[in-house]
Enzyme design. Structure first.
Site, PDB file in Angstrom:
ATOM      1  N   LYS A   1       0.859  -1.186   0.000  1.00 46.15           N
ATOM      2  CA  LYS A   1       0.000   0.000   0.000  1.00 46.15           C
ATOM      3  C   LYS A   1       0.893   1.232   0.000  1.00 46.15           C
ATOM      4  O   LYS A   1       1.930   1.253   0.664  1.00 46.15           O
ATOM      5  CB  LYS A   1      -0.863   0.023   1.263  1.00 46.15           C
ATOM      6  CG  LYS A   1      -1.864  -1.117   1.329  1.00 46.15           C
ATOM      7  CD  LYS A   1      -2.565  -1.170   2.662  1.00 46.15           C
ATOM      8  CE  LYS A   1      -3.560  -0.057   2.857  1.00 46.15           C
ATOM      9  NZ  LYS A   1      -4.356  -0.250   4.107  1.00 46.15           N
TER      10      LYS A   1
HETATM   11  C1  E4P Z   1      -7.876   1.599   6.320  1.00 48.16           C
HETATM   12  O1  E4P Z   1      -6.798   1.489   5.804  1.00 48.16           O
HETATM   13  C2  E4P Z   1      -8.246   2.619   7.318  1.00 48.16           C
HETATM   14  O2  E4P Z   1      -7.240   2.863   8.236  1.00 48.16           O
HETATM   15  C3  E4P Z   1      -9.433   2.224   8.088  1.00 48.16           C
HETATM   16  O3  E4P Z   1     -10.365   1.573   7.293  1.00 48.16           O
HETATM   17  C4  E4P Z   1      -9.984   3.439   8.765  1.00 48.16           C
HETATM   18  O4  E4P Z   1     -11.152   3.128   9.426  1.00 48.16           O
HETATM   19  P1  E4P Z   1     -11.799   4.200  10.405  1.00 48.16           P
HETATM   20  O5  E4P Z   1     -12.014   5.453   9.644  1.00 48.16           O
HETATM   21  O6  E4P Z   1     -13.101   3.591  10.859  1.00 48.16           O
HETATM   22  O7  E4P Z   1     -10.823   4.387  11.533  1.00 48.16           O
END
Ligand code: E4P
Length: 219
Positions: A90
């Site tokens: 990523k």
């Molecule tokens: C994914 O990479 C994100 O960090 C995650 O889905 C964020 O989720 P949240 O906004 O509920 O913390």
């Protein structure tokens, strides 16, 4: 074309992830530095987590590259990719991250551009050959935007390319269903949300009735 939707565990809580992998309920695991921190882990744990989740049957395991320059980010990306063939890198949707994504895609690596907040960023990631983009539904909504409609535009923009939307920041099963109705097929969420998606009180009641009928028949 038939597309089978995929759930991913967005977590570094190893017990929770192990439960989902052991029961074959998720395709893979997604993390980022914040998720590692929430799970009491750091980037130094990445090799151990990869080995564990690989052994437990994950088919894709995502770790995020970091760095203040493209070269630094690519160095970390290379280390992630050498973990094994389940590793997906990523990179954040930043100037540096897009440059890293471009270099990685040109080498044939699967790369996910994460924290995508605009349709233009989604389109840019597709032009570079990113395998996935991860827009954050909950955080888009938190920012006062219409996350569902923005992600459905992103989905439409990349639909004809090789780039897939892997939706993140999903806080309820309803979020997943809403996005699926707009053509999204990959979803990453906390184990709690994924388990909630499997559960319904009427299903539980029906199951208890089935068990009672079995017991009556054997009495
Ligand atoms: C994914 O990479 C994100 O960090 C995650 O889905 C964020 O989720 P949240 O906004 O509920 O913390």
């Amino acid at each position: 074309m038939t597309t089978v939707p995929r759930f991913y565990a967005d977590s570094a809580d190893v017990d929770a992830v192990t439960e989902l992998l052991a029961d074959g309920l998720v395709h893979g695991v997604t993390t980022n530095p914040t998720i590692l921190e929430r799970g009491g882990r750091t980037v130094t744990d990445i090799p151990e987590l990869y080995a564990r989740w690989d052994a437990e049957g994950a088919r894709e395991i995502f770790f995020q590259a970091w760095g203040a320059t493209t070269a630094e980010m690519l160095g970390h990306a290379d280390a992630i990719l050498t973990l094994g063939d389940k590793a997906v890198v990523k990179v954040p949707a930043t100037r540096i991250g897009f440059a890293a994504a471009s270099a990685l895609a040109r080498r044939g690596a699967d790369v996910l551009v994460t924290a995508v907040y605009s349709p233009a960023q989604a389109l840019a990631a597709a032009t570079l050959g990113a395998r996935y983009i991860a827009p954050y539904l909950g955080r888009l909504n938190d920012a006062g935007r219409d996350g569902l409609s923005e992600i459905s535009v992103m989905q439409e923009l990349v639909a004809a390319s090789g780039t897939e939307v892997l939706a993140a920041s999903l806080r309820s099963p309803g979020d997943i269903v809403d996005l699926a109705l707009h053509g999204v097929t990959c979803f990453t969420a906390a184990p709690r949300v994924l388990l909630e998606a499997l559960q319904h009180e009427v299903s539980d009641r029906s199951s208890a009735e089935f068990d009672a009928a079995v017991a009556r028949g054997l009495a």
